[in-house]
Write a protein that holds these residues in place. Structure first.
Motif, PDB file in Angstrom:
ATOM      1  N   LEU A 167      -7.220  -2.911   3.733  1.00  0.00           N
ATOM      2  CA  LEU A 167      -7.672  -4.282   4.184  1.00  0.00           C
ATOM      3  C   LEU A 167      -6.868  -4.699   5.347  1.00  0.00           C
ATOM      4  N   LEU A 168      -5.420  -4.382   5.053  1.00  0.00           N
ATOM      5  CA  LEU A 168      -4.439  -4.435   6.089  1.00  0.00           C
ATOM      6  C   LEU A 168      -4.053  -3.415   6.392  1.00  0.00           C
ATOM      7  N   GLU A 169      -3.774  -3.141   7.821  1.00  0.00           N
ATOM      8  CA  GLU A 169      -2.990  -1.835   8.284  1.00  0.00           C
ATOM      9  C   GLU A 169      -1.585  -1.967   8.199  1.00  0.00           C
ATOM     10  N   ALA A 170      -0.963  -0.991   7.540  1.00  0.00           N
ATOM     11  CA  ALA A 170       0.505  -0.847   7.562  1.00  0.00           C
ATOM     12  C   ALA A 170       0.961  -0.718   8.894  1.00  0.00           C
ATOM     13  N   THR A 171       2.257  -1.123   9.049  1.00  0.00           N
ATOM     14  CA  THR A 171       3.065  -0.947  10.174  1.00  0.00           C
ATOM     15  C   THR A 171       3.696   0.542  10.298  1.00  0.00           C
ATOM     16  N   SER A 172       4.059   0.680   9.143  1.00  0.00           N
ATOM     17  CA  SER A 172       4.596   2.140   8.536  1.00  0.00           C
ATOM     18  C   SER A 172       4.701   2.362   7.314  1.00  0.00           C
ATOM     19  N   GLY A 173       4.934   3.557   6.830  1.00  0.00           N
ATOM     20  CA  GLY A 173       5.126   4.067   5.427  1.00  0.00           C
ATOM     21  C   GLY A 173       4.370   5.140   4.988  1.00  0.00           C
ATOM     22  N   TYR A 174       4.322   5.275   3.656  1.00  0.00           N
ATOM     23  CA  TYR A 174       3.693   6.353   3.149  1.00  0.00           C
ATOM     24  C   TYR A 174       2.887   5.855   1.622  1.00  0.00           C
ATOM     25  N   VAL A 175       1.519   6.092   1.720  1.00  0.00           N
ATOM     26  CA  VAL A 175       0.757   5.964   0.553  1.00  0.00           C
ATOM     27  C   VAL A 175      -0.155   7.109   0.117  1.00  0.00           C
ATOM     28  N   GLU A 176       0.107   7.642  -0.980  1.00  0.00           N
ATOM     29  CA  GLU A 176      -0.657   8.752  -1.507  1.00  0.00           C
ATOM     30  C   GLU A 176      -1.534   8.259  -2.600  1.00  0.00           C
ATOM     31  N   PHE A 177      -2.742   8.598  -2.678  1.00  0.00           N
ATOM     32  CA  PHE A 177      -3.764   8.132  -3.734  1.00  0.00           C
ATOM     33  C   PHE A 177      -4.477   9.323  -4.402  1.00  0.00           C
ATOM     34  N   ASP A 178      -3.762   9.806  -5.444  1.00  0.00           N
ATOM     35  CA  ASP A 178      -4.695  10.752  -5.920  1.00  0.00           C
ATOM     36  C   ASP A 178      -4.887  12.098  -5.128  1.00  0.00           C
ATOM     37  N   GLY A 179      -3.975  12.316  -4.411  1.00  0.00           N
ATOM     38  CA  GLY A 179      -3.887  13.586  -3.430  1.00  0.00           C
ATOM     39  C   GLY A 179      -4.238  13.332  -2.088  1.00  0.00           C
ATOM     40  N   TYR A 180      -4.874  11.995  -1.616  1.00  0.00           N
ATOM     41  CA  TYR A 180      -5.041  11.769  -0.349  1.00  0.00           C
ATOM     42  C   TYR A 180      -3.894  10.902   0.120  1.00  0.00           C
ATOM     43  N   ARG A 211     -14.230   6.166   3.769  1.00  0.00           N
ATOM     44  CA  ARG A 211     -15.380   5.734   2.927  1.00  0.00           C
ATOM     45  C   ARG A 211     -15.344   6.028   1.544  1.00  0.00           C
ATOM     46  N   GLU A 212     -14.830   7.222   1.083  1.00  0.00           N
ATOM     47  CA  GLU A 212     -14.634   7.697  -0.178  1.00  0.00           C
ATOM     48  C   GLU A 212     -13.619   6.821  -0.799  1.00  0.00           C
ATOM     49  N   LEU A 213     -12.446   6.552  -0.259  1.00  0.00           N
ATOM     50  CA  LEU A 213     -11.556   5.839  -0.714  1.00  0.00           C
ATOM     51  C   LEU A 213     -11.927   4.417  -0.995  1.00  0.00           C
ATOM     52  N   ARG A 214     -12.725   3.930  -0.114  1.00  0.00           N
ATOM     53  CA  ARG A 214     -13.082   2.590  -0.350  1.00  0.00           C
ATOM     54  C   ARG A 214     -14.155   2.445  -1.506  1.00  0.00           C
ATOM     55  N   GLN A 215     -14.791   3.581  -1.993  1.00  0.00           N
ATOM     56  CA  GLN A 215     -15.569   3.427  -3.096  1.00  0.00           C
ATOM     57  C   GLN A 215     -14.774   3.679  -4.445  1.00  0.00           C
ATOM     58  N   ARG A 216     -13.609   4.568  -4.227  1.00  0.00           N
ATOM     59  CA  ARG A 216     -12.813   4.628  -5.457  1.00  0.00           C
ATOM     60  C   ARG A 216     -11.844   3.419  -5.692  1.00  0.00           C
ATOM     61  N   MET A 217     -11.433   2.707  -4.784  1.00  0.00           N
ATOM     62  CA  MET A 217     -10.338   1.644  -4.479  1.00  0.00           C
ATOM     63  C   MET A 217     -10.943   0.565  -4.414  1.00  0.00           C
ATOM     64  N   GLN A 218     -11.107  -0.816  -5.406  1.00  0.00           N
ATOM     65  CA  GLN A 218     -11.620  -2.020  -5.200  1.00  0.00           C
ATOM     66  C   GLN A 218     -10.675  -2.932  -5.247  1.00  0.00           C
ATOM     67  N   ILE A 219     -11.159  -4.365  -5.006  1.00  0.00           N
ATOM     68  CA  ILE A 219     -10.216  -5.394  -5.257  1.00  0.00           C
ATOM     69  C   ILE A 219     -11.063  -6.477  -5.934  1.00  0.00           C
ATOM     70  N   VAL A 220     -10.377  -7.409  -6.680  1.00  0.00           N
ATOM     71  CA  VAL A 220     -10.833  -8.697  -7.192  1.00  0.00           C
ATOM     72  C   VAL A 220      -9.860  -9.572  -6.416  1.00  0.00           C
ATOM     73  N   PHE A 221     -10.677 -10.534  -5.835  1.00  0.00           N
ATOM     74  CA  PHE A 221      -9.687 -11.733  -5.263  1.00  0.00           C
ATOM     75  C   PHE A 221      -9.216 -12.871  -5.989  1.00  0.00           C
ATOM     76  N   GLN A 222      -8.322 -13.321  -5.470  1.00  0.00           N
ATOM     77  CA  GLN A 222      -7.678 -14.695  -6.162  1.00  0.00           C
ATOM     78  C   GLN A 222      -8.745 -15.620  -5.937  1.00  0.00           C
ATOM     79  N   ASP A 223      -9.070 -16.055  -4.881  1.00  0.00           N
ATOM     80  CA  ASP A 223     -10.077 -17.320  -4.815  1.00  0.00           C
ATOM     81  C   ASP A 223     -11.741 -16.772  -4.941  1.00  0.00           C
ATOM     82  N   SER A 224     -12.274 -17.089  -6.127  1.00  0.00           N
ATOM     83  CA  SER A 224     -13.336 -16.508  -6.350  1.00  0.00           C
ATOM     84  C   SER A 224     -14.459 -17.410  -5.719  1.00  0.00           C
TER      85      SER A 224
END
Length: 267
Positions: free
Chosen positions: A65-78, A89-102
């Motif tokens: 939802l924000l693009e990192a300036t640098s770094g490494y993130v691996e989610f389940d092999g991706y 698109r597959e990632l966005r289905q598998r990873m979701q968010i519940v926001f603070q301000d409902s």
């Protein structure tokens, strides 16, 4: 922690905001610097820190939802930060968010049922004729009534809207959910109900959760492991019992000293 149990591996994550200037190079603000931690499959991992510590920024970078300036993130092999196209698109289905301000998380002009149904349609998970029934099932599963799908967001209490946010996040059948201060705006009694709901859903669905919070009682109640953030840095991480029982960082000790006998919200 064994490698086969790790679903999320975050290394040296960095976020820099740059403000351009007509007179020169502009200014930089480093929101996150060198954040590293690992999350085990099926656990609840806490990100702790005061307001402005960078924990929400980290959560949003994990989901792109924000693009990192640098770094490494691996989610389940991706490798998350380099994904694009169908893999993203597959990632966005598998990873979701519940926001603070409902309140601001929902469009005030659309019935909530349409908003819960939207991700189902976007990812084409069900035939159109089944979607209404799926929405009703989801609403009932999070403690609401199916016939409330036709109501608008302003007709719900804060706790009910947070249940709607959870239902919408679950609509695409994710296995990983970021919870960004999900109870901070709620009364203590309602907080307990939402936390218990999240615990039940996690057990039923095998979810992995990242819980972002400044509330140490909530972290202690919900989380297996946690990372403490301060001014964009992870200053300490580990098992919650160890963090709270024998903190190594002065920042963690200061956070603990600021809370007198923290207890979990009551159901």
């Amino acid at each position: 922690m064994s490698a086969r149990d790790v679903i999320l591996d975050v290394r040296d994550l960095r976020k820099v905001y740059r403000t351009p200037s007509l007179l020169g190079r502009g200014t930089e603000f480093v929101a996150v610097e060198g954040a590293s931690f690992q999350v085990e499959r099926g656990e609840t991992f806490g990100l702790i820190g005061e307001s402005g510590s960078g924990k929400t920024t980290v959560g949003r970078m994990l989901l792109r939802l924000l693009e990192a300036t640098s770094g490494y993130v691996e989610f389940d092999g991706y490798e998350v930060l380099g994904l694009s196209g169908p893999r993203l698109r597959e990632l966005r289905q598998r990873m979701q968010i519940v926001f603070q301000d409902s309140g601001s998380a929902f469009n005030p002009r659309l019935p909530v049922g349409e908003q819960v149904a939207f991700p189902m349609r976007k990812f084409r998970l069900h035939p159109e004729k089944e979607i209404r029934g799926r929405v009703v099932e989801l609403l009932e599963h999070v403690g609401l009534q199916g016939d409330q799908a036709q109501r608008y967001p302003h007709e719900f209490s804060g706790g009910q809207r947070q249940r709607l946010g959870i239902a919408r996040a679950l609509a695409v059948q994710p296995d990983f959910v970021v919870l960004d201060e999900p109870t901070s705006a709620l009364d203590v009694s309602v907080q307990g109900q939402i936390l218990n709901l999240l615990c039940d859903l996690q057990e039923e669905r095998g979810l992995t959760l990242i819980l972002i919070s400044h509330n140490l009682a909530v972290i202690q109640h919900m989380c297996d492991h946690a990372a403490v953030m301060h001014q964009g840095h992870v200053v300490e991480s580990g098992a919650v019992d160890e963090l709270f029982g024998a903190p190594r960082s002065d920042i963690t000790r200061q956070l603990l000293e600021a809370v007198l006998e923290p207890t979990a919200p009551q159901a």
